[in-house]
Design an enzyme around this catalytic site. Structure first.
Site, PDB file in Angstrom:
ATOM      1  NE  ARG A  50     -11.105  -2.399  -3.724  1.00 31.91           N
ATOM      2  CZ  ARG A  50     -10.114  -3.090  -4.292  1.00 31.91           C
ATOM      3  NH1 ARG A  50     -10.320  -3.728  -5.418  1.00 31.91           N
ATOM      4  NH2 ARG A  50      -8.936  -3.161  -3.712  1.00 31.91           N
ATOM      5  N   GLY A 100      -9.830   1.267   1.721  1.00 32.94           N
ATOM      6  CA  GLY A 100      -9.970  -0.184   1.801  1.00 32.94           C
ATOM      7  C   GLY A 100     -11.385  -0.705   1.886  1.00 32.94           C
ATOM      8  CE1 TYR A 152      -5.684   0.795  -6.367  1.00 37.88           C
ATOM      9  CE2 TYR A 152      -7.843  -0.056  -5.733  1.00 37.88           C
ATOM     10  CZ  TYR A 152      -6.748   0.757  -5.486  1.00 37.88           C
ATOM     11  OH  TYR A 152      -6.722   1.529  -4.362  1.00 37.88           O
ATOM     12  CD  GLU A 212      -5.538   7.993   3.156  1.00 37.41           C
ATOM     13  OE1 GLU A 212      -4.781   8.860   3.581  1.00 37.41           O
ATOM     14  OE2 GLU A 212      -5.193   6.788   2.995  1.00 37.41           O
ATOM     15  N   PRO A 213     -11.012   6.576   0.590  1.00 38.20           N
ATOM     16  CG  PRO A 213     -13.214   7.231   0.164  1.00 38.20           C
ATOM     17  CD  PRO A 213     -12.005   7.581   0.992  1.00 38.20           C
ATOM     18  CB  CYS A 265       1.527 -15.343 -25.130  1.00 38.77           C
ATOM     19  SG  CYS A 265       2.036 -16.847 -25.909  1.00 38.77           S
ATOM     20  CD  GLU A 266       1.322 -15.078 -17.985  1.00 37.81           C
ATOM     21  OE1 GLU A 266       2.129 -14.502 -18.736  1.00 37.81           O
ATOM     22  OE2 GLU A 266       1.316 -14.959 -16.771  1.00 37.81           O
TER      23      GLU A 266
HETATM   24  N1  LLP Z   1      -4.934   4.787   1.311  1.00 35.19           N
HETATM   25  C1  LLP Z   1      -3.784   4.125   1.232  1.00 35.19           C
HETATM   26  C2  LLP Z   1      -2.673   4.532   2.092  1.00 35.19           C
HETATM   27  C3  LLP Z   1      -3.641   3.063   0.349  1.00 35.19           C
HETATM   28  O1  LLP Z   1      -2.483   2.423   0.287  1.00 35.19           O
HETATM   29  C4  LLP Z   1      -4.717   2.688  -0.463  1.00 35.19           C
HETATM   30  C5  LLP Z   1      -4.601   1.580  -1.410  1.00 35.19           C
HETATM   31  C6  LLP Z   1      -5.912   3.418  -0.362  1.00 35.19           C
HETATM   32  C7  LLP Z   1      -5.994   4.462   0.548  1.00 35.19           C
HETATM   33  C8  LLP Z   1      -7.115   3.111  -1.207  1.00 35.19           C
HETATM   34  O2  LLP Z   1      -7.606   1.832  -0.989  1.00 35.19           O
HETATM   35  P1  LLP Z   1      -9.008   1.408  -1.605  1.00 35.19           P
HETATM   36  O3  LLP Z   1     -10.071   2.205  -0.910  1.00 35.19           O
HETATM   37  O4  LLP Z   1      -8.991   1.731  -3.051  1.00 35.19           O
HETATM   38  O5  LLP Z   1      -9.112  -0.037  -1.353  1.00 35.19           O
HETATM   39  N2  LLP Z   1      -4.185  -3.034  -6.554  1.00 35.19           N
HETATM   40  C9  LLP Z   1      -4.986  -3.577  -5.479  1.00 35.19           C
HETATM   41  C10 LLP Z   1      -5.281  -2.562  -4.423  1.00 35.19           C
HETATM   42  C11 LLP Z   1      -4.050  -1.904  -3.886  1.00 35.19           C
HETATM   43  C12 LLP Z   1      -4.410  -0.831  -2.931  1.00 35.19           C
HETATM   44  C13 LLP Z   1      -3.242  -0.018  -2.585  1.00 35.19           C
HETATM   45  N3  LLP Z   1      -3.509   0.977  -1.624  1.00 35.19           N
HETATM   46  C14 LLP Z   1      -6.273  -4.140  -6.065  1.00 35.19           C
HETATM   47  O6  LLP Z   1      -6.438  -4.111  -7.281  1.00 35.19           O
HETATM   48  O7  LLP Z   1      -7.111  -4.653  -5.330  1.00 35.19           O
END
Ligand code: LLP
Length: 478
Positions: A332, A287, A434, A329-330, A404-405
């Site tokens: 992004r 996150g 993503y 758990e990065p 088309c939106e």
């Molecule tokens: N760990 C868990 C349990 C998660 O559910 C997620 C993301 C991550 C790690 C990785 O999160 P990150 O570091 O990438 O923020 N589609 C959305 C983001 C959904 C994230 C889902 N879970 C977007 O495009 O912003």
């Protein structure tokens, strides 16, 4: 600098209410801010300013567009590896051992899984598909964490068959299911309990995950997390490895991570008091926010690691708990800034906004099928003209797709040169996370390829879908 004859001069342009300020000169209009753009992205080329294009890893985006077509995701391998290594090093502290799992949901291919392995990280998967990709890449199953709120029996069987290292369990059904399947095989599955810690993360509602009223995890406030621990401890085919929390995505507010860590340690204390068991691991999820624009100022992996280590250590000392291993758990924060999407401009339509303002609707050859994030989360992106440098005065613009939106918007508000024309190439920054992962075939659009660049060379990680790929699914043919 010469002003475009047709438009006002730089510095004289007033933005309509709510729009960002106009760039002050041509340089600002073409700048590639570090952190937003991949680390090897530069503008270089011919003597004349107007001939300068953008290269990534020494490869001209015009050449890539020529070779692979557009839209195109271009991934800077060195940038990805640097970020992965920065996380690994940030958490490499002999006094506070920790693990970093790359969240494959952000973007995964077999090549990416191999890079993650080579950089020494673990891998978080959340479906059978991601798991299969990792296994195909030869990723060591023991360093895979399996997530998901509704893992099927088939997915759990696949994971058990290959000896996946850990399961982040998310429901009472899953505990029973996993325990039975592990027992059938005579193995003990290592589990972490996904805890809903009740943190209101300041991010878009759809990507916040630790407030109470949503589908993930066991509620802390409602006592389900403790009940999950009780049930797991009674099952001989499950071993309680730790506790897990993921509060959401694109988070800049470090206090949210602190509260989450604090609540997990408190729970670990209650588990110790009730069962005499000290959990070995605390997984604080992913996150961490990234810069999509110049104004975003995310924490570095190192700063974040220090903050999390500090709080876990402090809270554990206060409760007399042994320091657990920490995991993060990065997704992004590793892959997001590594990638840009290159589009070709198809049409430019000036629309009169009244009060002397005009907006150029710049249509590109992709859109919400390759980047749904703007439509879904009001995400904001940075876009640049990359096939040349223009000295034309900027015009308030909106980069839109071909779907088309009317919500098919890639970049809502931006300033682009007023002389933009069909055939120009635009690149949108920080699309590594993503975007391809959430791409669709909306309007029967084939999904773009992902091409990795490194040391002046390019190679395809995922090829472009073709109309034939799409028609191959149509059972009405032949
Ligand atoms: N760990 C868990 C349990 C998660 O559910 C997620 C993301 C991550 C790690 C990785 O999160 P990150 O570091 O990438 O923020 N589609 C959305 C983001 C959904 C994230 C889902 N879970 C977007 O495009 O912003």
């Amino acid at each position: 600098m010469r002003a475009h004859p047709a438009g006002p001069r730089f510095g004289e342009i007033l933005a309509p209410a709510g729009a960002p300020a106009a760039p002050v000169d041509a340089e600002a209009m073409h700048a590639l801010a570090p952190g937003v753009w991949p680390s090897t992205a530069v503008r270089q080329g011919g003597e004349a300013l107007t001939q300068r294009a953008v290269t990534i890893a020494g490869v001209d985006l015009r050449d890539l567009a020529e070779e692979y077509g557009t839209p195109l995701y271009v991934l800077d391998e060195a940038d990805f590896r640097q970020r992965a290594a920065a996380f690994r090093d940030a958490y490499d502290d002999p006094e506070a051992p920790a693990d970093v799992f790359y969240a494959g949901k952000a973007f995964l291919s077999t090549a990416v899984a191999r890079w993650v392995d080579e950089e020494g990280l673990g891998l978080d998967v959340c479906t059978g598909g991601e798991l299969l990709t990792a296994l195909q890449a030869g990723f060591p199953p023991g360093r895979i964490a399996f997530h998901g709120n509704n893992k099927s029996v088939a997915e759990l069987e696949l994971a058990l068959e290959h000896g996946v290292g850990r399961y982040v369990v998310d429901s009472f059904e899953e505990i029973v299911r996993l325990a039975a399947l592990a027992a059938e095989r005579g193995v003990v599955a290592q589990v972490l309990v996904r805890v809903t810690v009740g943190v209101e993360a300041h991010t878009h509602e759809f990507i916040a995950t630790a407030h109470e009223d949503q589908k993930f995890g066991f509620s802390l406030a409602g006592g389900q997390a403790e009940e999950a621990v009780r049930r797991i401890l009674k099952l001989p085919s499950l071993h309680l490895l730790g506790l897990h929390s993921h509060i959401g995505s694109q988070i800049f507010d470090t206090a949210a991570f602190e509260v989450s860590a604090h609540r997990l340690v408190e729970l670990a204390g209650r588990v110790r008091d009730e069962h005499g068991v000290e959990v070995a691991e605390l997984d604080l999820g992913g996150g961490m926010g990234i810069a999509y624009g110049d104004d975003d100022d995310p924490m570095t992996a190192k700063e974040m690691a220090e903050l999390l280590r500090g709080i876990v250590r402090r809270e554990c000392t206060a409760l007399g708990l042994r320091l657990p291993r920490i995991a993060v758990e990065p997704g992004r924060a590793i892959v997001g800034p590594s990638t840009v999407t290159v589009y070709e401009v198809g049409t430019v339509k000036p629309v009169d906004l009244g009060h002397g303002h005009t907006r150029h609707y710049v249509s590109v050859d992709g859109g919400m099928s390759d980047n749904i994030r703007t439509a879904l989360y009001d995400a904001e992106y940075t876009v640049r003209l990359v096939s040349r440098v223009s000295e034309a005065a900027p015009v308030l613009s909106r980069v839109v797709g071909k779907h088309c939106e009317s919500g098919d918007i890639v970049v809502r508000d931006c300033w682009l040169p007023g002389d933009l024309a069909p055939g120009d190439l635009l690149a949108v920054a920080a699309t590594g996370a993503y975007c391809r992962a959430m791409a669709s075939n909306y309007n029967h659009t084939p999904r773009p390829p992902v091409v990795a660049v490194r040391d002046g060379a390019s190679r395809v990680l995922l090829r472009r879908e073709t109309p034939d790929d799409l028609l191959a699914l149509d059972a009405g043919l032949g």
